[in-house]
Write a protein that holds these residues in place. Structure first.
Motif, PDB file in Angstrom:
ATOM      1  N   ASP A  10     -57.626  26.429  -4.891  1.00 22.25           N
ATOM      2  CA  ASP A  10     -57.379  26.942  -3.540  1.00 22.25           C
ATOM      3  C   ASP A  10     -55.879  27.121  -3.339  1.00 22.25           C
ATOM      4  O   ASP A  10     -55.089  26.207  -3.592  1.00 22.25           O
ATOM      5  N   CYS A  11     -55.495  28.308  -2.868  1.00 22.50           N
ATOM      6  CA  CYS A  11     -54.085  28.642  -2.675  1.00 22.50           C
ATOM      7  C   CYS A  11     -53.872  29.141  -1.249  1.00 22.50           C
ATOM      8  O   CYS A  11     -54.766  29.727  -0.635  1.00 22.50           O
ATOM      9  N   ALA A  12     -52.681  28.918  -0.748  1.00 19.49           N
ATOM     10  CA  ALA A  12     -52.376  29.263   0.648  1.00 19.49           C
ATOM     11  C   ALA A  12     -51.799  30.663   0.758  1.00 19.49           C
ATOM     12  O   ALA A  12     -51.121  31.154  -0.139  1.00 19.49           O
ATOM     13  N   ASP A  13     -52.081  31.307   1.876  1.00 21.84           N
ATOM     14  CA  ASP A  13     -51.390  32.529   2.272  1.00 21.84           C
ATOM     15  C   ASP A  13     -51.489  32.648   3.792  1.00 21.84           C
ATOM     16  O   ASP A  13     -52.193  31.871   4.447  1.00 21.84           O
ATOM     17  N   MET A  20     -57.778  31.208  -6.647  1.00 23.73           N
ATOM     18  CA  MET A  20     -57.297  31.740  -7.915  1.00 23.73           C
ATOM     19  C   MET A  20     -58.129  31.156  -9.044  1.00 23.73           C
ATOM     20  O   MET A  20     -58.268  29.930  -9.172  1.00 23.73           O
ATOM     21  N   ALA A  21     -58.688  32.031  -9.845  1.00 23.58           N
ATOM     22  CA  ALA A  21     -59.469  31.598 -10.994  1.00 23.58           C
ATOM     23  C   ALA A  21     -58.547  31.200 -12.132  1.00 23.58           C
ATOM     24  O   ALA A  21     -57.441  31.740 -12.277  1.00 23.58           O
ATOM     25  N   TYR A  22     -59.004  30.260 -12.940  1.00 20.57           N
ATOM     26  CA  TYR A  22     -58.252  29.937 -14.160  1.00 20.57           C
ATOM     27  C   TYR A  22     -59.214  29.513 -15.266  1.00 20.57           C
ATOM     28  O   TYR A  22     -60.250  28.911 -15.024  1.00 20.57           O
ATOM     29  N   ASP A  92     -48.631  30.016  -5.998  1.00 21.67           N
ATOM     30  CA  ASP A  92     -49.993  29.811  -6.507  1.00 21.67           C
ATOM     31  C   ASP A  92     -49.971  28.951  -7.769  1.00 21.67           C
ATOM     32  O   ASP A  92     -50.858  28.107  -7.971  1.00 21.67           O
ATOM     33  N   MET A  93     -48.980  29.153  -8.634  1.00 19.95           N
ATOM     34  CA  MET A  93     -48.881  28.331  -9.840  1.00 19.95           C
ATOM     35  C   MET A  93     -48.588  26.874  -9.477  1.00 19.95           C
ATOM     36  O   MET A  93     -49.121  25.954 -10.116  1.00 19.95           O
ATOM     37  N   VAL A  94     -47.777  26.664  -8.459  1.00 21.45           N
ATOM     38  CA  VAL A  94     -47.503  25.302  -8.002  1.00 21.45           C
ATOM     39  C   VAL A  94     -48.790  24.647  -7.509  1.00 21.45           C
ATOM     40  O   VAL A  94     -49.067  23.480  -7.804  1.00 21.45           O
ATOM     41  N   ALA A  95     -49.606  25.404  -6.746  1.00 22.40           N
ATOM     42  CA  ALA A  95     -50.878  24.872  -6.266  1.00 22.40           C
ATOM     43  C   ALA A  95     -51.809  24.551  -7.424  1.00 22.40           C
ATOM     44  O   ALA A  95     -52.506  23.520  -7.432  1.00 22.40           O
ATOM     45  N   LEU A  97     -50.907  23.801 -10.542  1.00 19.50           N
ATOM     46  CA  LEU A  97     -50.396  22.633 -11.255  1.00 19.50           C
ATOM     47  C   LEU A  97     -50.679  21.349 -10.487  1.00 19.50           C
ATOM     48  O   LEU A  97     -50.979  20.309 -11.092  1.00 19.50           O
ATOM     49  N   ALA A  98     -50.610  21.406  -9.166  1.00 16.96           N
ATOM     50  CA  ALA A  98     -50.939  20.224  -8.362  1.00 16.96           C
ATOM     51  C   ALA A  98     -52.392  19.836  -8.564  1.00 16.96           C
ATOM     52  O   ALA A  98     -52.718  18.637  -8.669  1.00 16.96           O
ATOM     53  N   ARG A  99     -53.268  20.813  -8.607  1.00  9.99           N
ATOM     54  CA  ARG A  99     -54.684  20.515  -8.850  1.00  9.99           C
ATOM     55  C   ARG A  99     -54.877  19.894 -10.224  1.00  9.99           C
ATOM     56  O   ARG A  99     -55.565  18.880 -10.384  1.00  9.99           O
ATOM     57  N   LEU A 100     -54.261  20.493 -11.240  1.00 10.71           N
ATOM     58  CA  LEU A 100     -54.390  19.967 -12.599  1.00 10.71           C
ATOM     59  C   LEU A 100     -53.824  18.554 -12.685  1.00 10.71           C
ATOM     60  O   LEU A 100     -54.392  17.678 -13.354  1.00 10.71           O
ATOM     61  N   HIS A 101     -52.702  18.326 -11.997  1.00  8.66           N
ATOM     62  CA  HIS A 101     -52.052  17.016 -12.017  1.00  8.66           C
ATOM     63  C   HIS A 101     -52.929  15.956 -11.344  1.00  8.66           C
ATOM     64  O   HIS A 101     -52.933  14.791 -11.760  1.00  8.66           O
ATOM     65  N   SER A 102     -53.677  16.356 -10.320  1.00  9.06           N
ATOM     66  CA  SER A 102     -54.562  15.410  -9.639  1.00  9.06           C
ATOM     67  C   SER A 102     -55.744  15.017 -10.522  1.00  9.06           C
ATOM     68  O   SER A 102     -56.310  13.928 -10.361  1.00  9.06           O
ATOM     69  N   GLU A 103     -56.109  15.891 -11.432  1.00 10.73           N
ATOM     70  CA  GLU A 103     -57.238  15.611 -12.326  1.00 10.73           C
ATOM     71  C   GLU A 103     -56.811  14.736 -13.500  1.00 10.73           C
ATOM     72  O   GLU A 103     -57.580  13.896 -13.967  1.00 10.73           O
TER      73      GLU A 103
END
Length: 316
Positions: A10-13, A20-22, A92-95, A97-103
């Motif tokens: 999930d990304c903000a705007d 954003m898919a990955y 969006d990349m920061v968001a 990375l934050a998700r990945l870091h939380s996992e």
């Protein structure tokens, strides 16, 4: 892992947010993340060959994460097309990375970026104010630098936003090849593998442009898998804005502290030889590797191209 898993961040705007898919390869519990970001009209599956090679070299102990930048692939389309610019992409990349870091805590972070993905990498690695979970350790800039040749931008602008309509996957692949021959030699099978994720069934999008669950790409007709509106801010760039942007990108490049590899197609019309040489003498003093018979941009499908990145990330 021979195939990636698909997830969404999930990304903000300003219009309420987007997904954003990955695509993720390797071990989701690895503390080493390699973020691979594609070019302007492409998507994350461009890195399939490189991702497999990275996972193999790391004996599985790596997370290779390949996002579909918003407006491309399986990611949502923006409600406001003027958002399709580097600042939003970097956030969006920061968001992500934050998700990945939380996992799983990220202890080592590398960034591989092709063309637009490399410019995103300059923001991520060079901007001191971004809340990254870990500094970028190693940065790969694929055929891009702070100065971009104007003729290349005109060439790209000539087809940007034309998503076409094709009866078959092969017809779409052939059309893409007509504007992508500068990618260098590829076998028919290699080009078809790069092309398949680039197309979607014309009915595979919802009315607001958000992606449906990936369907059967054998069901035509087909269109290219990106929002035509990404062309709106691209075509609004003035000469003055381009000059200001170039100055900003050089400042970001000079601020990069990560070890940096610059890969270049020897016949590139986007990254000049002069700019590439300048990048080896200032800022992070990038190590330059050129590939003969290739223009803009190397795809890392050829073994020598992939090996250059793998060696830089793991053997230096």
């Amino acid at each position: 892992m021979t195939e990636p898993t698909l997830s969404f961040a999930d990304c903000a705007d300003a219009q309420g947010g987007h997904r954003m898919a990955y695509w993720q390869w390797g071990d989701s519990d690895s503390a080493h993340v390699v973020l691979c970001v594609h070019g302007l009209t492409r998507q994350g599956r461009d890195f399939d060959v490189l991702a497999r090679d990275l996972v193999e070299r790391a004996n599985g102990d790596v997370r290779v994460v390949c996002p579909d930048v918003v407006g491309r692939g399986q990611s949502d389309w923006l409600r406001d097309p003027l958002g399709y610019q580097l600042p939003l992409y970097a956030l969006d990349m920061v968001a992500l990375l934050a998700r990945l870091h939380s996992e799983r805590a990220i202890e080592s972070l590398d960034h591989v970026g092709t063309s637009m993905g490399g410019l995103i990498g300059l923001l991520v690695a060079g901007h001191r104010g971004l809340p990254l979970p870990s500094p970028v350790r190693r940065l790969v800039l694929n055929d891009v630098g702070p100065t971009i040749d104007a003729a290349a931008l005109q060439r790209i602008g000539s087809y940007l936003g034309n998503v076409g309509r094709f009866a078959t996957l092969q017809e779409a692949a052939d059309a893409m090849w007509q504007v992508s021959q500068s990618f260098g030699p590829h076998t028919s099978a290699e080009w078809l593998a790069l092309s398949e994720p680039m197309v979607a069934s014309a009915s595979q999008r919802t009315s607001d442009g958000s992606a449906k669950t990936p369907g059967d790409v054998n069901q035509g007709p087909f269109v290219l898998h990106y929002d035509p509106a990404i062309a709106v801010p691209f075509r609004a760039i003035t000469a003055e804005a381009a000059a200001q942007g170039e100055a900003v990108m050089w400042a970001l490049y000079d601020a990069v502290t990560a070890q940096t590899l610059l890969t270049r197609g020897a016949q590139s019309d986007l990254l000049s030889a002069a700019t590439a040489q300048a990048m080896t003498h200032r800022g992070p003093r990038a190590r330059l590797v050129e590939f003969q018979g290739v223009g803009h941009a190397p795809t890392f499908v050829a073994p020598a191209q992939s090996a250059a990145v793998v060696s830089f990330l793991f053997d230096q």
